[in-house]
Design an enzyme around this catalytic site. Structure first.
Site, mmCIF file in Angstrom:
data_model
loop_
_atom_site.group_PDB
_atom_site.id
_atom_site.type_symbol
_atom_site.label_atom_id
_atom_site.label_comp_id
_atom_site.label_asym_id
_atom_site.label_seq_id
_atom_site.Cartn_x
_atom_site.Cartn_y
_atom_site.Cartn_z
ATOM 1 N N PRO A 13 0.818 -1.226 0.000
ATOM 2 C CA PRO A 13 0.000 0.000 0.000
ATOM 3 C C PRO A 13 0.848 1.271 0.000
ATOM 4 C CG PRO A 13 -0.764 -1.561 1.658
ATOM 5 C CD PRO A 13 0.545 -2.069 1.154
ATOM 6 N N ASP B 211 -7.631 1.292 -25.655
ATOM 7 C CA ASP B 211 -7.991 1.083 -24.246
ATOM 8 C C ASP B 211 -8.422 2.383 -23.579
ATOM 9 O OD1 ASP B 211 -5.443 -1.329 -23.250
ATOM 10 O OD2 ASP B 211 -7.404 -1.525 -24.185
ATOM 11 N N ARG C 154 -0.959 -7.324 -21.472
ATOM 12 C CA ARG C 154 -1.848 -6.851 -22.544
ATOM 13 C C ARG C 154 -1.137 -5.883 -23.495
ATOM 14 N NH1 ARG C 154 -5.324 -3.725 -22.221
ATOM 15 N NH2 ARG C 154 -7.044 -4.489 -23.491
ATOM 16 N N GLU D 210 1.423 -8.392 8.146
ATOM 17 C CA GLU D 210 1.402 -6.910 8.186
ATOM 18 C C GLU D 210 2.344 -6.318 7.155
ATOM 19 O OE1 GLU D 210 -1.379 -7.631 10.235
ATOM 20 O OE2 GLU D 210 -0.932 -5.479 9.960
#
Ligand code: 4FV
Length: 262
Positions: free
Chosen positions: A88, A168, A153, A115
């Site tokens: 994160p 896209d 992709r 964690e």
């Protein structure tokens, strides 16, 4: 592109490898996807890969030794790899970053659990920290798959046939246009006439306007630091004129319209 995922759950990548574009790209030798099980490098009878955090507190932390040994093994498989930790705290992943990463020869994707990982690994073994979004998951495996699929992709030939990633969403910084397919009538709704007209110039214009209006309505933030093309500016000017006309029509004579339009 050579992908190596470091994880304590290699089985999570099994079905990911066997389906869709990732499977086709592996069969087409456009990518390879290997996993390294961090637990294989853990010592002791129980081969633990986590331990209690120094300083106390809840949760567990991924131990540095098994992770460092697993990283060495992965580097032996891909010496020039860029090592990415999914966490994160990382830089937000987006289409632009996918375009940047697609030209790398190889990537080692470190999938944390608990964690997080011992910070000492961060400093001398991680080249790039990447986050897929401001929320907390229980493992880095899903983020790793998201990065691998988005990058795959963009590898020429991965999308197969005439398909290209140029249309896209975000490829030109706008949201994608609306899409319609058969049947011509669905619950009383029909697709925009122009899409059935065969007039490619008008169809391109419709798709541009569809992309623009969806971006204005859903993600106007995408337009903030994006250079508009002349064609896009023309479309916005037309809408602006139309909107002013409506404002004027709904402004009593003599009253200044909300936008100060006389
Ligand atoms: C995450 C994210 C994420 C945090 C603790 C794994 C988890 C656990 N990774 N973008 N958001 N990771 O939540 O990439 O170790």
């Amino acid at each position: 592109m050579k992908f190596i995922a470091l994880t304590i759950f290699p089985e999570l990548f099994a079905s990911f490898r066997e389906h869709g574009i990732v499977r086709r790209a592996i069969e087409g030798d456009l990518i390879s996807l290997d996993t390294v099980n961090i637990r294989d490098f853990a010592s002791g009878k129980h081969r633990v890969t986590d331990d209690r955090p120094y300083g106390g507190g809840c949760g567990m932390v991924m131990k540095p030794e098994p992770l460092a040994a697993a990283l060495r093994a992965a580097r032996a498989m891909a010496p020039s790899a860029t090592t990415v930790l999914l966490c994160p705290q990382g830089r937000r992943f987006d289409q632009a970053m996918a375009h940047t990463l697609k030209s790398l020869p190889s990537m080692i994707l470190v999938c944390g659990r608990y964690e997080g990982i011992d910070d000492r690994i961060l400093h001398d073994s991680i080249d790039l920290e990447v986050s897929i979004g401001d929320y907390v998951l229980t493992g880095g495996e899903l983020p790793a798959m998201i990065v691998m699929e988005a990058v795959t992709r963009l590898i020429p030939g991965a999308l197969g046939g005439e398909l290209s990633a140029d249309h896209d969403s975000f490829s030109n910084g706008l949201l994608d246009c609306g899409h319609f397919t058969r049947p011509p009538q669905f619950e009383g709704q029909s697709p925009p006439e122009v899409l059935l007209s065969g007039n490619h110039r008008e169809i391109e214009q419709w798709r541009l306007e569809s992309s623009l209006i969806r971006t204005v309505l859903k993600r106007i933030d995408l337009l903030e630091n994006r250079t508009l093309s002349r064609q896009e500016i023309e479309v916005l000017k037309t809408w602006h004129k139309d909107i002013e006309k409506i404002i004027r029509a709904h402004t009593p004579p003599g009253a200044d319209s909300p936008s100060g339009v006389k």
